[in-house]
Design an enzyme around this catalytic site. Structure first.
Site, short mmCIF file in Angstrom:
data_model
loop_
_atom_site.label_atom_id
_atom_site.label_comp_id
_atom_site.label_asym_id
_atom_site.label_seq_id
_atom_site.Cartn_x
_atom_site.Cartn_y
_atom_site.Cartn_z
N GLY A 7 -123.95 56.15 -27.23
CA GLY A 7 -123.40 55.10 -28.10
C GLY A 7 -121.89 55.05 -27.98
N GLY A 9 -119.94 53.08 -29.69
CA GLY A 9 -119.52 52.29 -30.85
C GLY A 9 -118.24 52.87 -31.43
N VAL A 11 -117.64 55.43 -33.60
CA VAL A 11 -117.49 56.89 -33.58
C VAL A 11 -117.55 57.45 -32.15
CG1 VAL A 11 -118.73 59.01 -34.22
CG2 VAL A 11 -118.23 57.29 -35.95
N GLY A 12 -118.60 57.06 -31.41
CA GLY A 12 -118.72 57.54 -30.03
C GLY A 12 -117.54 57.07 -29.19
N ASN A 102 -123.87 60.08 -40.19
CA ASN A 102 -123.81 60.45 -41.60
C ASN A 102 -125.21 60.81 -42.07
OD1 ASN A 102 -121.09 60.25 -42.56
ND2 ASN A 102 -121.20 58.02 -42.33
N LYS A 185 -120.03 66.27 -46.75
CA LYS A 185 -119.75 64.91 -46.24
C LYS A 185 -120.84 63.95 -46.72
CE LYS A 185 -118.36 61.33 -43.95
NZ LYS A 185 -118.48 60.89 -42.60
N1 LIG Z 1 -117.54 54.02 -38.32
C1 LIG Z 1 -117.11 54.99 -39.10
O1 LIG Z 1 -116.00 54.90 -39.64
C2 LIG Z 1 -117.94 56.21 -39.32
C3 LIG Z 1 -119.29 56.25 -39.00
N2 LIG Z 1 -120.01 57.40 -39.20
C4 LIG Z 1 -121.41 57.48 -38.86
O2 LIG Z 1 -121.51 57.58 -37.44
C5 LIG Z 1 -122.72 56.98 -36.99
C6 LIG Z 1 -122.37 55.93 -35.93
O3 LIG Z 1 -121.64 54.91 -36.60
P1 LIG Z 1 -120.70 53.86 -35.84
O4 LIG Z 1 -120.09 54.47 -34.65
O5 LIG Z 1 -119.85 53.27 -36.88
O6 LIG Z 1 -121.78 52.80 -35.37
P2 LIG Z 1 -121.60 51.61 -34.31
O7 LIG Z 1 -122.63 50.62 -34.65
O8 LIG Z 1 -120.18 51.21 -34.22
O9 LIG Z 1 -121.97 52.34 -32.94
C7 LIG Z 1 -123.24 52.76 -32.64
C8 LIG Z 1 -123.47 52.50 -31.17
O10 LIG Z 1 -124.72 53.06 -30.79
C9 LIG Z 1 -125.19 52.25 -29.76
N3 LIG Z 1 -126.61 52.45 -29.53
C10 LIG Z 1 -127.64 52.30 -30.40
N4 LIG Z 1 -128.80 52.59 -29.79
C11 LIG Z 1 -128.51 52.92 -28.52
C12 LIG Z 1 -129.29 53.30 -27.40
N5 LIG Z 1 -130.61 53.42 -27.47
N6 LIG Z 1 -128.66 53.56 -26.23
C13 LIG Z 1 -127.32 53.46 -26.14
N7 LIG Z 1 -126.51 53.10 -27.17
C14 LIG Z 1 -127.10 52.83 -28.35
C15 LIG Z 1 -124.89 50.84 -30.21
O11 LIG Z 1 -124.85 50.07 -29.06
P3 LIG Z 1 -125.16 48.50 -28.96
O12 LIG Z 1 -123.80 47.92 -28.83
O13 LIG Z 1 -125.96 48.40 -27.72
O14 LIG Z 1 -125.89 48.11 -30.21
C16 LIG Z 1 -123.51 51.01 -30.84
O15 LIG Z 1 -122.48 50.72 -29.93
C17 LIG Z 1 -123.40 56.40 -38.23
O16 LIG Z 1 -124.37 57.30 -38.71
C18 LIG Z 1 -122.25 56.27 -39.24
O17 LIG Z 1 -122.68 56.36 -40.57
C19 LIG Z 1 -119.41 58.55 -39.67
C20 LIG Z 1 -118.08 58.54 -40.00
C21 LIG Z 1 -117.26 57.38 -39.90
C1 LIG Z 2 -115.89 57.43 -45.49
C2 LIG Z 2 -115.78 57.52 -44.01
C3 LIG Z 2 -114.85 56.48 -43.47
C4 LIG Z 2 -115.19 58.86 -43.68
O1 LIG Z 2 -115.28 59.18 -42.37
C5 LIG Z 2 -117.16 57.40 -43.41
O2 LIG Z 2 -117.77 58.36 -43.01
C6 LIG Z 2 -117.83 56.09 -43.31
O3 LIG Z 2 -117.35 55.12 -43.86
O4 LIG Z 2 -118.89 56.04 -42.65
#
Ligand SMILES: NC(=O)C1=CN([C@@H]2O[C@H](COP(=O)(O)OP(=O)(O)OC[C@H]3O[C@@H](n4cnc5c(N)ncnc54)[C@H](OP(=O)(O)O)[C@@H]3O)[C@@H](O)[C@H]2O)C=CC1
Ligand SMILES: CC(C)(CO)C(=O)C(=O)O
Length: 302
Positions: A7, A9, A11-12, A102, A185
């Site tokens: 991923g 996205g 975080v990744g 999360n 968290k």
């Molecule tokens: N954003 C934040 O600030 C924070 C998020 N988190 C947690 O981190 C986790 C990820 O969140 P976040 O990064 O925001 O999510 P996003 O939606 O931004 O990113 C997730 C990514 O995963 C990809 N994906 C999903 N399924 C697959 C698959 N089968 N193969 C390849 N790629 C895949 C999606 O790709 P596609 O574009 O193809 O859909 C997308 O780009 C969540 O649990 C969130 O709660 C924790 C702390 C902070």
């Molecule tokens: C609260 C925060 C921004 C802290 O990392 C978070 O985890 C989220 O919004 O998913």
């Protein structure tokens, strides 16, 4: 160390991108639309800690099958089961999986599927989102990924990861008590995502209206966690409340940012799972129930 980031996205893309920026051997496992975007425009990070544009290695599921040493699992919970299928071919005898979602339930699911030894504890604090051009936008001072052995303490293998994670522009922290960190968290995000989505607002205006609801939601959630034996510290609710007070006026949870884009939420994985536990342990949770119902109604209407 060969690292696969599942991923690209918010975080990744952010933490994986910081490792690419340092020069580590990182490959992103992505789907077609994201691969096209990354090939055409690069992985762009716009961050208060420094902007960067990278051209990372990407693969689609099933391509270039070799075992990786470490897999950073960074999808949303509602993509979890499909994503598991996508990483299976890349898991060898020595592969470690470090989830950054999360919540908590996914750890039990991963342990059951791959065995406890392959799973590390992980979580991150970062406020990040993808903008309409697919760029990672990271907006606040905190940007920390914590990882560690689920059984606690340290080990040769996590020390080796610490070495690889050192020297980047972000904070990678080796925790000797990662399970407690994960639950702390989980408490924080359940409340913060709950209150911001209920009020459809960044944290500033919610605080101005009075902090009682936030405090009560922390207390209710912590009561459930203690009832199930989660290892949360005494007084963690107060500490989290202080952290909430220190957040910038415009700070939003990622769940609220997703709502603003009409995306699905992780309500079942975050609030819903805790409510199941509350029911099993006969704990009353009226505020958390309201938060969850609000999210369910949003899901039905989107
Ligand atoms: N954003 C934040 O600030 C924070 C998020 N988190 C947690 O981190 C986790 C990820 O969140 P976040 O990064 O925001 O999510 P996003 O939606 O931004 O990113 C997730 C990514 O995963 C990809 N994906 C999903 N399924 C697959 C698959 N089968 N193969 C390849 N790629 C895949 C999606 O790709 P596609 O574009 O193809 O859909 C997308 O780009 C969540 O649990 C969130 O709660 C924790 C702390 C902070
Ligand atoms: C609260 C925060 C921004 C802290 O990392 C978070 O985890 C989220 O919004 O998913």
């Amino acid at each position: 160390m060969k690292i696969l980031v599942l991923g690209a996205g918010a975080v990744g893309g952010y933490f994986g991108g910081r490792l690419v920026e340092k020069g580590e051997d990182v490959t992103f496992l992505v789907r077609e639309a994201r691969q096209k975007q990354l090939t055409e425009h690069g992985l762009v990070i716009n961050s208060v800690h420094g902007d960067v544009k990278l051209q990372p290695k990407t693969i689609l599921a099933g391509e270039a099958v070799i075992p990786f040493d470490l897999i950073l699992f960074a999808t949303k919970s509602y993509h979890f089961h499909n994503a598991i299928e996508a990483i299976k071919p890349y898991i060898g005898d020595q592969t470690l999986i470090l989830p950054l979602l999360n919540g908590y339930q996914h750890f039990d699911q991963l342990k059951e599927m791959f065995g406890q030894e392959k799973i590390l504890g992980g979580l991150c604090f970062v406020e990040a989102t993808l903008n309409e051009n697919g760029e990672v936008v990271q907006t606040s001072p905190t940007h920390q990924l914590s990882f560690g052995e689920l059984k606690g303490g340290t080990s040769v293998r996590v020390e080796a990861i610490r070495e690889v994670f050192s020297g980047t522009k972000t904070v990678f922290h080796l925790s000797e008590n990662i399970v407690q960190d994960i639950w702390h968290k989980y408490l924080f995000i359940t409340t913060l995502s709950g209150i911001t989505t209920l009020m459809r607002s960044a944290i500033g205006p919610i605080r101005e209206e009075g902090e009682t609801f936030i405090e009560q939601l922390f207390e209710e959630t912590a009561t459930i966690m203690r009832a199930v034996g989660a290892p949360i510290a005494d007084g963690i609710e107060r500490k989290h409340m202080e952290t909430v007070r220190k957040q910038s006026y415009t700070m939003k949870s990622s769940m609220l940012r997703d709502m603003e884009k009409s995306y699905p939420t992780e309500a079942d994985h975050i609030q819903g799972y805790l409510l199941q536990l509350a029911e099993q342990h006969r704990v009353q949770a009226p505020l958390l129930t309201l938060v969850y119902r609000n999210l369910r109604v949003y899901e039905k209407n989107n």
